[in-house]
Design a protein around this motif. Structure first.
Motif, short mmCIF file in Angstrom:
data_model
loop_
_atom_site.label_atom_id
_atom_site.label_comp_id
_atom_site.label_asym_id
_atom_site.label_seq_id
_atom_site.Cartn_x
_atom_site.Cartn_y
_atom_site.Cartn_z
N ARG B 29 -44.93 -7.17 -3.69
CA ARG B 29 -43.56 -7.67 -4.69
C ARG B 29 -44.26 -7.68 -6.17
O ARG B 29 -45.67 -8.11 -6.38
CB ARG B 29 -43.34 -9.09 -4.39
CG ARG B 29 -42.86 -8.97 -2.88
CD ARG B 29 -41.36 -8.86 -2.89
NE ARG B 29 -40.91 -8.61 -1.47
CZ ARG B 29 -41.00 -9.25 -0.41
NH1 ARG B 29 -40.93 -10.71 -0.65
NH2 ARG B 29 -40.51 -9.15 0.69
N ASP B 135 -37.78 -2.68 -6.64
CA ASP B 135 -37.73 -3.17 -5.60
C ASP B 135 -38.02 -2.10 -4.35
O ASP B 135 -38.99 -2.09 -3.54
CB ASP B 135 -36.24 -3.55 -5.25
CG ASP B 135 -35.90 -4.82 -4.34
OD1 ASP B 135 -37.07 -5.46 -4.35
OD2 ASP B 135 -34.96 -4.99 -3.54
N PRO B 167 -32.59 -12.99 -15.21
CA PRO B 167 -31.68 -12.89 -14.07
C PRO B 167 -32.05 -13.59 -12.74
O PRO B 167 -33.00 -13.22 -12.35
CB PRO B 167 -31.00 -11.48 -14.05
CG PRO B 167 -31.80 -10.67 -14.81
CD PRO B 167 -32.74 -11.65 -15.54
N LEU B 171 -35.41 -12.63 -10.32
CA LEU B 171 -36.49 -13.46 -10.08
C LEU B 171 -36.73 -13.75 -8.57
O LEU B 171 -37.72 -13.96 -8.02
CB LEU B 171 -35.93 -14.75 -10.53
CG LEU B 171 -35.91 -15.23 -12.05
CD1 LEU B 171 -35.39 -16.65 -12.40
CD2 LEU B 171 -37.42 -15.19 -12.42
N ARG B 172 -35.36 -13.57 -7.71
CA ARG B 172 -35.57 -13.71 -6.27
C ARG B 172 -36.54 -12.79 -5.67
O ARG B 172 -37.20 -13.02 -4.73
CB ARG B 172 -34.21 -13.46 -5.59
CG ARG B 172 -33.40 -14.55 -5.49
CD ARG B 172 -32.44 -14.48 -4.60
NE ARG B 172 -31.55 -13.75 -4.86
CZ ARG B 172 -30.38 -14.21 -5.52
NH1 ARG B 172 -30.15 -15.17 -6.00
NH2 ARG B 172 -29.35 -13.30 -6.02
N ARG B 173 -36.79 -11.67 -6.51
CA ARG B 173 -37.56 -10.61 -5.84
C ARG B 173 -39.15 -10.62 -6.32
O ARG B 173 -40.04 -9.94 -5.75
CB ARG B 173 -37.18 -9.20 -6.34
CG ARG B 173 -35.87 -8.71 -5.79
CD ARG B 173 -35.15 -7.63 -6.60
NE ARG B 173 -33.99 -6.95 -5.61
CZ ARG B 173 -32.90 -7.61 -5.70
NH1 ARG B 173 -32.67 -8.83 -6.11
NH2 ARG B 173 -31.97 -7.02 -4.95
N CYS B 174 -39.58 -11.60 -7.16
CA CYS B 174 -40.74 -11.82 -7.62
C CYS B 174 -41.64 -13.01 -6.92
O CYS B 174 -40.83 -13.86 -6.67
CB CYS B 174 -40.82 -12.05 -9.24
SG CYS B 174 -39.88 -10.75 -10.18
N PHE B 175 -42.86 -12.90 -7.20
CA PHE B 175 -43.52 -14.30 -7.05
C PHE B 175 -43.68 -14.68 -8.30
O PHE B 175 -43.81 -13.80 -9.37
CB PHE B 175 -44.84 -13.93 -6.51
CG PHE B 175 -44.78 -13.82 -4.92
CD1 PHE B 175 -44.54 -14.97 -3.86
CD2 PHE B 175 -44.82 -12.57 -4.31
CE1 PHE B 175 -44.52 -14.88 -2.76
CE2 PHE B 175 -44.90 -12.45 -2.88
CZ PHE B 175 -44.60 -13.64 -2.05
N PHE B 176 -43.81 -16.07 -8.51
CA PHE B 176 -43.93 -16.44 -9.86
C PHE B 176 -44.96 -17.41 -10.09
O PHE B 176 -45.48 -18.16 -9.25
CB PHE B 176 -42.55 -17.45 -10.16
CG PHE B 176 -42.61 -18.30 -11.14
CD1 PHE B 176 -42.59 -17.47 -12.49
CD2 PHE B 176 -42.73 -19.63 -11.36
CE1 PHE B 176 -42.54 -18.28 -13.66
CE2 PHE B 176 -42.71 -20.42 -12.40
CZ PHE B 176 -42.68 -19.77 -13.64
#
Lengths: 392, 283
Positions: B29, B135, B167, B171-176
């Motif tokens: 990811r 993705d 957005p 963000l949901r698709r990433c590690f932070f």
């Protein structure tokens, strides 16, 4: 244990979604980390928190949930994620749905589907029975619709909470009417765009080039200026007094508008518009600008936005000398009327919720002066206001 | 996929950063990195690529960057011109498709690190336009009708300076990971990596005044790691005595060669005012 953690995060308003939770479990499943609790903390932080503003909240929840926990048994880590993943993808969803998720990659859909199923479940259950039966005979569990719901119940005795989280999903209007971040405001403000070509011709006009090339018999390149947003906006902010409670919202609106509109002018007023306006609130008494000058400076093609709660004594609007701060020669209503006469497109944004408007006389008066063009300061209201402004 | 990032000899990675990188690496990811300017966001990608021996492809985002440019661009003008000149190349549309950074990364046989630098500089819709591509690691080329799919899913590292909010769907698709400002202990480790033979006393004194400067309230731009490193280099070049560093501090508040640390005129004024006040108090 993790489900509990997840719910606790949600309860503390850390914006976590299923997708993030599942990727955390996936990471655990893939042995990204060893079995140190610190590593688990770092991993869950990276997977669940996406904004540094929430890191503090996350830390608090983590400390609360995993209190006194120094090491995690390996069994736990390996077991739970698998269960979750399996039940999520296999028990809950049909083959088509699985394909659909893969195609769309969107968890919103799953959430909705799950919710629908839970609702169905609820209906079938209406017989005076308990929501979950004891001794594992509840059809709710046996059905396989919500296995981990029951599992949570058994483990933590918090099933009610699990369902509540689903219930919370019901207000999916959330984005529409309550949560108003800078980003959302910007997107709403985008409605108010008026593109015009202006400035240096630095973009290839393909249509024109083709046309003139065909015409001339050689390559004849035509350039055109880039399209830019030419809308001009004039914003009046009510400041101080009853507006103090709405400062954060107004700041967000202001910062969003600042970046979105190249031609934006703003002025402050207090409660109602009178003969003077100011730009720097710390020097409001010394550096006032006559309202007449403002009306004369900005041409009538400016779009005017008033931001204020319109809550005051009606006298402050309708009577001379009604202002709470100074003696005004002319009534506020006269000034508001003048603005609406000069500028064809003007709206009033009101941070007070719409349902309270009818109880405030001053709100009604201003709404009338603005010919009903008063909108609540929510995304929906902002959207409507921008639509109204972009007319004509 | 058993590779793990452990930091390098040139880059001190805290443990939470290592975990975040490894999670992104394993689950394939994107990893979103935020933090104060100068905390080494961009350098991270370089170091990861070095440590894991993966090629680094960098996509610098500007305010005018469009998502499409990362995929490919169709050069219609050159083709039009070639058709005028009767060039043979004109028959194949492929000759006029310029590959973008994403395409470049997707094509590589070996896994690469793709750095999307300063994603927040671009238009507010930019991250949304890349959702699918990041993705699924594939995209469709309309001109040739082919689908480009990543041979090996690259490790995507995205940096942001928080100029715009990103957005939620993105963000949901990433590690932070948020790189927080290093504490004094980590900082001296970092300094040692960069200047192995620096005098310890100098470091100690310089760090003390550095953190003092950072703690001054009302600074427009706090000095960061990279500025500290520049400053230390200057101090070493000028061969400034560590003791004078401290002495001058007490009396003057403005550290010597402050130009490397304080980059803002207003901040310099602020310091001069504070120094004046300090002197007055002493008298």
């Amino acid at each position: 244990m993790f489900v509990n953690f997840f719910h606790e995060l949600k309860a503390q308003n850390v914006p976590v979604s299923l997708r993030e939770y599942l990727s955390l479990l996936e990471a655990l499943d893939n042995d990204v980390i060893g079995n140190q609790v610190e590593e688990f903390y770092y991993l869950s932080k990276a997977a669940l928190v996406k904004d540094e503003r929430n890191l503090d909240k996350f830390d608090r929840v983590f400390g609360e949930v995993f209190k006194g926990l120094e090491s995690l048994g390996e069994g736990d880590i390996a077991e739970i994620p698998e269960e979750w993943l399996r039940s999520m993808t296999e028990k809950f969803l049909t083959e088509e749905e699985k394909a659909e998720i893969e195609a769309l990659g969107g968890w919103e859909k799953i959430m909705e589907e799950l919710k629908k199923r839970l609702e169905e479940q609820e209906k079938r259950h209406e017989g005076g029975n308990k929501w979950i039966g004891t001794g594992g005979t509840s059809p709710f569990g046996a059905d396989g619709f919500n296995p981990e719901g029951v599992r949570i119940g058994q483990k933590e005795g918090r099933h009610g909470k699990a369902v509540k989280v689903w219930d919370k999903r019901e207000y999916k209007n959330l984005d529409d009417s309550v949560e108003l971040g800078t980003r959302n405001i910007k997107v709403a403000l985008r409605r108010l765009r008026k593109f015009a070509r202006d400035g240096e011709a630095d973009i290839l006009d393909i249509d024109d080039t083709i046309k003139s090339t065909a015409h001339a018999g050689y390559l004849d390149i035509k350039m055109i200026a880039e399209r830019r947003n030419k809308v001009k906006v004039l914003v009046f902010f009510d400041i101080g007094g009853s507006m103090d409670g709405h400062i954060r919202l107004c700041e967000e609106l202001f910062s969003a508008a600042r970046t979105e509109f190249k031609n934006m002018e703003y002025f402050y007023f207090h409660n109602c518009l009178y003969e003077g306006l100011w730009k720097d609130n710390t020097r409001r008494h010394t550096e006032k600008m006559p309202t007449w000058d403002v009306l004369h400076t900005f041409p009538s093609d400016y779009k005017v936005i008033f931001v204020g709660d319109a809550s005051m004594s009606p006298y402050e609007i309708t009577y001379e000398g009604g202002s709470v701060e100074h003696w005004n020669e002319e009534a506020g209503a006269t000034w508001l009327q003048r603005v609406t006469e000069v500028y064809e497109n003007c709206v009033w944004l009101n941070p007070v919720a719409e349902r309270y408007w009818e109880h405030t006389a001053s709100t009604q008066i201003i709404k009338q002066i603005f010919s009903d063009r008063m909108y609540p300061l929510t995304l929906e209201g902002l959207d409507g206001a921008m639509r109204e402004l972009s007319r004509g | 996929m058993s590779q793990k990032f452990e930091g390098t000899e040139n880059y001190i990675a805290t443990e939470d950063l290592r975990v975040a990188v490894n999670a992104a690496l394993t689950l394939q990811r994107p990893l979103l990195i935020k933090g104060e300017p100068g905390t080494g966001k961009t350098v991270l990608a370089e170091e990861v690529s070095k440590a894991l021996d993966m090629e680094l492809i960098t996509w610098h985002v500007k305010s005018t960057t469009k998502a499409q440019q990362g995929l490919y661009e169709y050069d219609a003008i050159t083709r039009l011109r070639d058709s005028q000149l009767g060039d043979e190349r004109v028959k194949d549309v492929k000759n006029y498709i310029n590959k973008g950074k994403l395409w470049e990364a997707f094509e590589k046989k070996k896994r690469v690190v793709l750095l999307i630098d300063e994603i927040d500089k671009a238009d507010i819709e930019f991250p949304n336009d890349l959702l699918q591509e990041l993705d699924r690691m594939e995209f469709y080329v309309y001109e040739t009708g082919e689908t480009i799919k990543a041979v090996e899913r690259p490790l995507v590292i995205i940096t942001s300076n928080n100029e715009k909010e990103l957005p939620d769907a993105f963000l949901r698709r990433c590690f932070f990971h948020y790189i927080s400002f290093p504490d004094a202990a980590t900082m001296s480790q970092i300094i040692n990596v960069h200047y192995p033979d620096i005098k310890e006393r100098l470091v100690r004194n310089a760090l003390a005044s550095f953190y003092e400067v950072r703690d001054v309230p009302g600074l427009k731009k706090k000095p960061s790691t990279s500025e500290l490193l520049d400053w230390l280099k200057l101090l070493m070049n000028e061969d400034i005595d560590p003791e004078t560093l401290r002495e001058q501090d007490a009396g003057k508040l403005i550290p010597p060669l402050h130009g490397a640390l304080i980059k803002n005129e207003q901040d310099v004024h602020l310091f001069e005012r504070l120094a004046f006040l300090a002197r007055r108090e002493r008298n």
